[in-house]
Design an enzyme around this catalytic site. Structure first.
Site: not given
Ligand code: CTP
Length: 216
Positions: A21-23, A90
Protein backbone atom coordinates in the site's frame (compact mmCIF):
# COMPACT_ATOMS: atom_id res chain seq x y z
CA UNK A 1 -24.22 17.41 -12.34
CA UNK A 2 -22.78 14.01 -11.44
CA UNK A 3 -19.20 13.68 -10.25
CA UNK A 4 -17.07 10.55 -9.88
CA UNK A 5 -14.11 10.81 -7.48
CA UNK A 6 -11.48 8.17 -6.68
CA UNK A 7 -9.64 8.73 -3.38
CA UNK A 8 -7.17 7.22 -0.95
CA UNK A 9 -4.66 4.41 -1.49
CA UNK A 10 -5.25 0.92 -2.80
CA UNK A 11 -4.13 -2.15 -0.88
CA UNK A 12 -2.84 -5.06 -2.93
CA UNK A 13 -2.88 -8.31 -0.91
CA UNK A 14 0.16 -10.59 -0.69
CA UNK A 15 -1.40 -13.17 1.60
CA UNK A 16 -4.28 -13.19 4.13
CA UNK A 17 -2.46 -10.79 6.49
CA UNK A 18 -0.22 -8.57 4.32
CA UNK A 19 -0.58 -6.07 1.54
CA UNK A 20 1.33 -3.52 -0.55
CA UNK A 21 0.00 0.00 0.00
CA UNK A 22 1.04 3.62 0.39
CA UNK A 23 0.66 6.60 2.74
CA UNK A 24 -2.24 8.35 0.99
CA UNK A 25 -4.78 9.55 3.59
CA UNK A 26 -7.62 10.29 1.14
CA UNK A 27 -8.02 13.82 2.54
CA UNK A 28 -7.74 15.62 -0.82
CA UNK A 29 -10.32 13.36 -2.51
CA UNK A 30 -12.76 13.60 0.42
CA UNK A 31 -12.36 17.42 0.48
CA UNK A 32 -13.18 17.47 -3.24
CA UNK A 33 -16.29 15.36 -2.65
CA UNK A 34 -17.48 17.87 -0.02
CA UNK A 35 -16.68 20.85 -2.26
CA UNK A 36 -18.54 19.43 -5.29
CA UNK A 37 -21.52 18.44 -3.10
CA UNK A 38 -21.60 21.98 -1.65
CA UNK A 39 -22.03 23.21 -5.25
CA UNK A 40 -25.07 20.94 -5.67
CA UNK A 41 -23.39 18.04 -7.48
CA UNK A 42 -24.27 14.39 -6.85
CA UNK A 43 -20.98 12.74 -5.96
CA UNK A 44 -19.92 9.10 -6.02
CA UNK A 45 -16.78 8.80 -3.89
CA UNK A 46 -14.90 5.56 -4.54
CA UNK A 47 -12.46 5.25 -1.69
CA UNK A 48 -9.60 2.93 -0.94
CA UNK A 49 -8.89 2.09 2.73
CA UNK A 50 -8.68 5.30 4.82
CA UNK A 51 -9.24 6.28 8.44
CA UNK A 52 -11.69 8.99 7.39
CA UNK A 53 -15.41 8.58 8.13
CA UNK A 54 -17.78 8.45 5.15
CA UNK A 55 -18.77 12.04 4.31
CA UNK A 56 -22.19 12.73 5.81
CA UNK A 57 -23.40 15.06 3.04
CA UNK A 58 -26.62 13.67 1.55
CA UNK A 59 -25.32 14.21 -2.00
CA UNK A 60 -22.20 12.07 -1.46
CA UNK A 61 -22.48 8.32 -1.92
CA UNK A 62 -19.34 6.53 -0.69
CA UNK A 63 -18.24 3.15 -1.99
CA UNK A 64 -15.37 1.41 -0.18
CA UNK A 65 -12.88 -0.72 -2.10
CA UNK A 66 -9.49 -2.27 -1.34
CA UNK A 67 -7.61 -3.07 -4.55
CA UNK A 68 -6.97 -1.23 -7.82
CA UNK A 69 -9.06 -3.83 -9.67
CA UNK A 70 -12.01 -3.23 -7.33
CA UNK A 71 -11.57 0.55 -7.68
CA UNK A 72 -11.57 0.22 -11.47
CA UNK A 73 -14.73 -1.94 -11.51
CA UNK A 74 -16.56 0.53 -9.24
CA UNK A 75 -15.36 3.58 -11.23
CA UNK A 76 -16.17 2.01 -14.62
CA UNK A 77 -19.76 1.42 -13.49
CA UNK A 78 -20.25 5.13 -12.69
CA UNK A 79 -18.05 6.82 -15.32
CA UNK A 80 -20.44 6.68 -18.31
CA UNK A 81 -23.11 8.69 -16.47
CA UNK A 82 -20.80 11.14 -14.67
CA UNK A 83 -20.16 14.62 -16.10
CA UNK A 84 -16.88 15.07 -14.21
CA UNK A 85 -14.26 12.49 -13.26
CA UNK A 86 -11.66 13.27 -10.60
CA UNK A 87 -8.85 10.76 -10.10
CA UNK A 88 -7.44 11.68 -6.70
CA UNK A 89 -6.56 8.11 -5.63
CA UNK A 90 -2.96 7.01 -5.13
CA UNK A 91 -3.40 3.70 -6.93
CA UNK A 92 -0.68 1.10 -6.29
CA UNK A 93 1.25 0.80 -9.56
CA UNK A 94 1.89 -2.94 -9.10
CA UNK A 95 0.19 -5.90 -7.43
CA UNK A 96 1.50 -9.37 -6.50
CA UNK A 97 1.12 -11.79 -9.43
CA UNK A 98 -0.28 -14.41 -7.04
CA UNK A 99 -2.00 -13.93 -3.68
CA UNK A 100 -0.84 -16.68 -1.30
CA UNK A 101 -3.74 -18.65 0.14
CA UNK A 102 -1.94 -19.06 3.47
CA UNK A 103 0.34 -16.72 5.41
CA UNK A 104 3.80 -16.58 3.80
CA UNK A 105 6.37 -18.08 6.24
CA UNK A 106 9.82 -16.56 6.75
CA UNK A 107 11.67 -19.53 5.24
CA UNK A 108 14.66 -17.80 3.65
CA UNK A 109 16.94 -14.82 4.31
CA UNK A 110 15.52 -13.01 1.30
CA UNK A 111 12.12 -12.91 -0.31
CA UNK A 112 11.48 -11.84 -3.89
CA UNK A 113 8.02 -10.61 -4.79
CA UNK A 114 6.72 -11.13 -8.31
CA UNK A 115 4.67 -8.06 -9.17
CA UNK A 116 2.56 -7.22 -12.21
CA UNK A 117 1.33 -3.81 -13.31
CA UNK A 118 -2.08 -2.70 -12.10
CA UNK A 119 -4.69 -1.34 -14.47
CA UNK A 120 -4.36 2.43 -14.97
CA UNK A 121 -7.88 3.50 -13.99
CA UNK A 122 -7.61 7.07 -15.27
CA UNK A 123 -5.99 6.14 -18.59
CA UNK A 124 -8.35 3.22 -19.27
CA UNK A 125 -11.48 5.28 -18.59
CA UNK A 126 -9.86 8.20 -20.45
CA UNK A 127 -10.14 6.18 -23.67
CA UNK A 128 -13.92 6.11 -23.25
CA UNK A 129 -14.35 9.81 -22.41
CA UNK A 130 -16.96 11.67 -24.44
CA UNK A 131 -16.39 15.29 -25.53
CA UNK A 132 -18.84 16.69 -22.96
CA UNK A 133 -17.19 14.83 -20.07
CA UNK A 134 -14.40 16.47 -18.05
CA UNK A 135 -11.56 14.49 -16.52
CA UNK A 136 -9.23 15.72 -13.76
CA UNK A 137 -6.05 13.91 -12.73
CA UNK A 138 -3.38 14.40 -10.11
CA UNK A 139 0.37 14.42 -10.61
CA UNK A 140 2.79 14.17 -7.70
CA UNK A 141 6.23 15.05 -9.00
CA UNK A 142 9.70 15.67 -7.62
CA UNK A 143 11.43 17.09 -10.72
CA UNK A 144 10.57 18.33 -14.23
CA UNK A 145 7.16 18.93 -12.69
CA UNK A 146 5.47 20.83 -15.52
CA UNK A 147 6.73 18.61 -18.34
CA UNK A 148 5.78 15.44 -16.48
CA UNK A 149 2.32 16.82 -15.66
CA UNK A 150 1.72 17.86 -19.29
CA UNK A 151 2.80 14.41 -20.42
CA UNK A 152 0.30 12.82 -17.98
CA UNK A 153 -2.42 15.17 -19.28
CA UNK A 154 -1.94 13.79 -22.79
CA UNK A 155 -1.37 10.12 -21.90
CA UNK A 156 -4.44 9.87 -19.67
CA UNK A 157 -6.71 12.15 -21.75
CA UNK A 158 -7.20 14.54 -18.80
CA UNK A 159 -8.73 17.99 -19.32
CA UNK A 160 -6.97 19.27 -16.20
CA UNK A 161 -4.10 18.10 -14.04
CA UNK A 162 -3.58 19.09 -10.42
CA UNK A 163 0.17 19.21 -9.93
CA UNK A 164 1.72 18.79 -6.47
CA UNK A 165 5.47 19.19 -6.20
CA UNK A 166 7.15 17.33 -3.38
CA UNK A 167 9.70 20.18 -3.40
CA UNK A 168 7.03 22.41 -1.81
CA UNK A 169 6.93 22.12 1.99
CA UNK A 170 3.45 21.19 3.24
CA UNK A 171 2.28 19.71 -0.08
CA UNK A 172 1.21 16.18 -0.97
CA UNK A 173 0.89 13.17 1.32
CA UNK A 174 0.31 13.31 5.08
CA UNK A 175 -0.39 17.04 5.27
CA UNK A 176 -3.59 18.95 5.95
CA UNK A 177 -2.38 21.57 3.49
CA UNK A 178 -1.53 21.46 -0.19
CA UNK A 179 0.07 23.72 -2.78
CA UNK A 180 -1.10 23.04 -6.30
CA UNK A 181 -0.67 24.21 -9.84
CA UNK A 182 -3.54 23.58 -12.26
CA UNK A 183 -2.64 22.78 -15.86
CA UNK A 184 -5.32 22.45 -18.52
CA UNK A 185 -5.38 20.64 -21.85
CA UNK A 186 -5.92 24.01 -23.55
CA UNK A 187 -2.56 25.22 -22.23
CA UNK A 188 -3.57 27.36 -19.24
CA UNK A 189 -1.69 27.31 -15.96
CA UNK A 190 -2.76 28.66 -12.53
CA UNK A 191 -0.45 28.61 -9.52
CA UNK A 192 -2.02 28.62 -6.04
CA UNK A 193 -0.60 29.32 -2.59
CA UNK A 194 -0.19 26.76 0.20
CA UNK A 195 -3.68 26.33 1.74
CA UNK A 196 -5.76 23.89 3.81
CA UNK A 197 -6.95 21.00 1.62
CA UNK A 198 -10.60 22.18 1.91
CA UNK A 199 -9.62 25.54 0.37
CA UNK A 200 -7.58 23.81 -2.35
CA UNK A 201 -10.64 21.68 -3.12
CA UNK A 202 -12.75 24.83 -3.57
CA UNK A 203 -10.16 26.27 -5.98
CA UNK A 204 -10.16 23.04 -8.03
CA UNK A 205 -13.97 22.85 -8.10
CA UNK A 206 -14.23 26.51 -9.18
CA UNK A 207 -11.71 25.89 -11.98
CA UNK A 208 -13.62 22.81 -13.18
CA UNK A 209 -17.04 24.53 -13.07
CA UNK A 210 -15.66 27.48 -15.04
CA UNK A 211 -14.72 25.06 -17.83
CA UNK A 212 -17.94 23.06 -18.01
CA UNK A 213 -20.24 24.53 -20.68
CA UNK A 214 -23.39 24.91 -18.64
CA UNK A 215 -21.55 26.47 -15.68
CA UNK A 216 -19.13 28.73 -17.59
N1 CTP B 1 -3.93 6.71 -11.69
C1 CTP B 1 -4.95 5.78 -11.86
N2 CTP B 1 -4.65 4.44 -11.90
C2 CTP B 1 -3.38 4.01 -11.77
C3 CTP B 1 -2.33 4.96 -11.57
C4 CTP B 1 -2.65 6.29 -11.53
O1 CTP B 1 -6.12 6.16 -11.98
N3 CTP B 1 -3.12 2.71 -11.81
C5 CTP B 1 -4.25 8.15 -11.68
C6 CTP B 1 -4.06 8.82 -10.36
O2 CTP B 1 -5.25 8.80 -9.60
C7 CTP B 1 -3.65 10.24 -10.79
C8 CTP B 1 -2.91 10.04 -12.08
O3 CTP B 1 -3.37 8.78 -12.57
O4 CTP B 1 -4.77 11.04 -11.08
C9 CTP B 1 -1.40 10.10 -11.97
O5 CTP B 1 -0.88 8.98 -11.37
P1 CTP B 1 0.70 8.68 -11.29
O6 CTP B 1 0.84 7.38 -10.59
O7 CTP B 1 1.42 9.85 -10.73
O8 CTP B 1 1.08 8.61 -12.81
P2 CTP B 1 1.85 7.55 -13.66
O9 CTP B 1 1.33 7.73 -15.03
O10 CTP B 1 1.74 6.20 -13.02
O11 CTP B 1 3.33 8.08 -13.69
P3 CTP B 1 4.58 7.88 -12.71
O12 CTP B 1 4.15 6.98 -11.58
O13 CTP B 1 5.58 7.30 -13.61
O14 CTP B 1 4.87 9.30 -12.28
Amino acid sequence: MRVLITAGPTYEPLDPVRFIGNHSTGKMGYALAEAFAAEGADVTLISGPTNLPDPSHARIQTQRVETADQMYTAAAAVAPTADVWVFAAAVADYKPRHVAENKIKKDGDTLTLDLVKNIDIAATLGQTKRPEQFSVGFALETNNEEDNARDKLRRKNFDMVVLNSLRDAGAGFRHDTNKVTLLTADGQMSIFELKPKAAVAHDIVAAVLARIPRHA
